[in-house]
Design an enzyme around this catalytic site. Structure first.
Site, PDB file in Angstrom:
ATOM      1  N   MET A  30     -12.522  -1.928   0.470  1.00 49.20           N
ATOM      2  CA  MET A  30     -13.930  -1.584   0.669  1.00 49.20           C
ATOM      3  C   MET A  30     -14.500  -0.978  -0.620  1.00 49.20           C
ATOM      4  SD  MET A  30     -14.516  -0.628   4.579  1.00 49.20           S
ATOM      5  CE  MET A  30     -14.069   1.066   4.536  1.00 49.20           C
ATOM      6  N   LEU A  33     -12.648   1.858  -5.876  1.00 48.47           N
ATOM      7  CA  LEU A  33     -11.211   1.674  -6.061  1.00 48.47           C
ATOM      8  C   LEU A  33     -10.582   2.815  -6.854  1.00 48.47           C
ATOM      9  CD1 LEU A  33     -11.320  -2.147  -6.895  1.00 48.47           C
ATOM     10  CD2 LEU A  33     -10.974  -1.052  -4.666  1.00 48.47           C
ATOM     11  N   GLU A  35      -6.280   4.406  -8.067  1.00 49.32           N
ATOM     12  CA  GLU A  35      -4.931   4.015  -8.452  1.00 49.32           C
ATOM     13  C   GLU A  35      -4.131   3.423  -7.265  1.00 49.32           C
ATOM     14  OE1 GLU A  35      -3.748   3.522 -11.325  1.00 49.32           O
ATOM     15  OE2 GLU A  35      -1.670   3.203 -10.650  1.00 49.32           O
ATOM     16  N   GLY A  36      -4.418   3.895  -6.052  1.00 46.21           N
ATOM     17  CA  GLY A  36      -3.726   3.353  -4.870  1.00 46.21           C
ATOM     18  C   GLY A  36      -4.030   1.867  -4.695  1.00 46.21           C
ATOM     19  N   HIS A  37      -5.307   1.491  -4.897  1.00 45.07           N
ATOM     20  CA  HIS A  37      -5.669   0.064  -4.816  1.00 45.07           C
ATOM     21  C   HIS A  37      -5.024  -0.706  -5.971  1.00 45.07           C
ATOM     22  CE1 HIS A  37      -9.257   1.927  -2.749  1.00 45.07           C
ATOM     23  NE2 HIS A  37      -8.930   1.009  -1.880  1.00 45.07           N
ATOM     24  N   ASP A 151      -2.753   3.769   5.650  1.00 41.59           N
ATOM     25  CA  ASP A 151      -3.361   3.358   6.918  1.00 41.59           C
ATOM     26  C   ASP A 151      -2.284   2.638   7.722  1.00 41.59           C
ATOM     27  OD1 ASP A 151      -6.159   4.176   6.394  1.00 41.59           O
ATOM     28  OD2 ASP A 151      -5.950   2.761   4.749  1.00 41.59           O
ATOM     29  N   GLN A 154      -3.213   0.658  10.859  1.00 38.63           N
ATOM     30  CA  GLN A 154      -3.951  -0.555  10.473  1.00 38.63           C
ATOM     31  C   GLN A 154      -2.971  -1.652  10.039  1.00 38.63           C
ATOM     32  OE1 GLN A 154      -7.768  -0.916   8.110  1.00 38.63           O
ATOM     33  NE2 GLN A 154      -6.323  -1.138   6.422  1.00 38.63           N
ATOM     34  N   SER A 186      -7.000   8.500  -1.886  1.00 35.94           N
ATOM     35  CA  SER A 186      -7.992   7.950  -0.953  1.00 35.94           C
ATOM     36  C   SER A 186      -9.358   8.048  -1.603  1.00 35.94           C
ATOM     37  CB  SER A 186      -7.984   8.794   0.328  1.00 35.94           C
ATOM     38  OG  SER A 186      -9.172   8.578   1.062  1.00 35.94           O
ATOM     39  N   SER A 187     -10.217   7.058  -1.299  1.00 38.07           N
ATOM     40  CA  SER A 187     -11.585   7.104  -1.838  1.00 38.07           C
ATOM     41  C   SER A 187     -12.299   8.359  -1.347  1.00 38.07           C
ATOM     42  CB  SER A 187     -12.374   5.881  -1.378  1.00 38.07           C
ATOM     43  OG  SER A 187     -11.674   4.717  -1.707  1.00 38.07           O
TER      44      SER A 187
HETATM   45  O1  PAF Z   1      -8.353  -0.479   4.593  1.00 39.77           O
HETATM   46  C1  PAF Z   1      -9.507  -0.831   4.262  1.00 39.77           C
HETATM   47  O2  PAF Z   1      -9.996  -0.535   3.171  1.00 39.77           O
HETATM   48  C2  PAF Z   1     -10.327  -1.656   5.254  1.00 39.77           C
HETATM   49  O3  PAF Z   1     -10.054  -1.277   6.569  1.00 39.77           O
HETATM   50  C3  PAF Z   1     -10.148  -3.170   5.068  1.00 39.77           C
HETATM   51  C4  PAF Z   1      -8.719  -3.600   5.365  1.00 39.77           C
HETATM   52  C5  PAF Z   1     -10.515  -3.564   3.658  1.00 39.77           C
HETATM   53  C6  PAF Z   1     -11.063  -3.924   6.049  1.00 39.77           C
HETATM   54  O4  PAF Z   1     -12.402  -3.641   5.809  1.00 39.77           O
END
Ligand code: PAF
Length: 283
Positions: A30, A33, A35-37, A151, A154, A186-187
């Protein structure tokens, strides 16, 4: 690196790679972004020939419209991070492209994994996540997709969902990246005051204490929960949303601690909601 908001261009590019036998990895995000991304992107780059990133703040997964409105955006910085991590293609769709005619009224569920944790404290959240991912999994026919284990629920839900719906894509969970002091990246951390940031370290401290107790042979989940709760309660700024000790595969409650165990926490620090977890295996 190419970036595009056109789903047709994205799908055609990926299909042309796949027709040459190239393996494609996908990291949905989302944006905003960190370092985790970047760690997820690098993992994909190391395991695939091409890496696709999506950046889309998904309105369907916010149960609080204010939270959606306040979600931070930094497209230029995000593209830089994607590029530096070696991504090949970035999908930046508009809201109307993902949801032409608005968010559809369907309810996607993986009921056995949606009975507790964020599924109960954020009603509708995972349904929204599954909705956007089912759209992206059609637009982005990758071989593998990557999700952060911060997450954790998720990740389990998406893995099960993708399998149940027959998406020919492996769903891979990647370990949480932490600051040197242990804070899960986390963002949302950007919205913490310096004092709140300091108190946020209690989340990983509580989890580590719980983990150590279990490793030392504690078999009673209630004992572990008490010790973790005491750590969090030592801060007057922290309001616990949930604190759970569960079976890490089924997310069922445990009466005796054995097998793979999930320690999961969600708290409010001021206006900011933070989650963290870890898994520990005992025989
Ligand atoms: O984890 C996230 O950033 C969101 O839930 C995702 C997987 C990009 C879906 O919008």
């Amino acid at each position: 690196m190419i970036h595009s908001s056109d789903p047709k261009e994205i799908t055609e590019t990926i299909l042309s790679w796949k027709s040459k036998g190239l393996k494609v990895g996908f990291v949905p995000t989302m944006g905003f972004l960190h370092e985790g991304h970047a760690d997820l992107f690098r993992r994909s780059v190391s395991e695939n020939d091409k890496t696709v990133v999506s950046i889309f703040v998904n309105p369907a997964q916010f149960n609080d419209p204010e939270d959606y409105a306040k979600y931070p955006v930094n497209t230029e910085g995000d593209l830089q991070i994607c590029k530096e991590a070696g991504a090949d293609l970035v999908y930046l769709p508009a809201k109307d492209t993902v949801y032409p005619g608005g968010i559809p009224s369907v309810e996607l569920k993986v009921p056995h994994l949606m009975k507790n944790l964020d599924a109960t404290t954020r009603p509708g959240h995972f349904e929204g996540v599954l909705l956007v991912l089912s759209r992206f999994f059609h637009t982005i026919p990758a071989d593998r997709s990557y999700f952060g284990k911060k997450d954790y629920q998720q990740f389990l839900i998406v893995k099960d969902f993708a399998k149940a719906l027959g998406f020919p894509m492996e769903v891979i969970g990647v370990d949480t990246v932490r600051s040197e002091q242990g804070l899960a990246l986390s963002s949302r951390n950007a919205r913490l005051s310096p004092k709140e940031k300091e108190e946020a370290l209690l989340l990983s401290r509580a989890l580590r204490l719980g983990e150590n107790l279990i490793k030392q042979g504690e078999k009673d989940p209630a004992e572990v929960l008490t010790v973790m709760k005491d750590v969090l309660d030592s801060s007057s700024l922290i309001k616990i949303d949930y604190l759970e000790v569960l079976n890490a595969e089924t997310l069922e409650e445990l009466h005796i601690l054995k097998g793979e165990i999930l320690l999961a926490v969600a708290v409010f620090l001021g206006q900011v909601r933070l989650i963290d977890n870890l898994t520990v295996k005992v025989s």
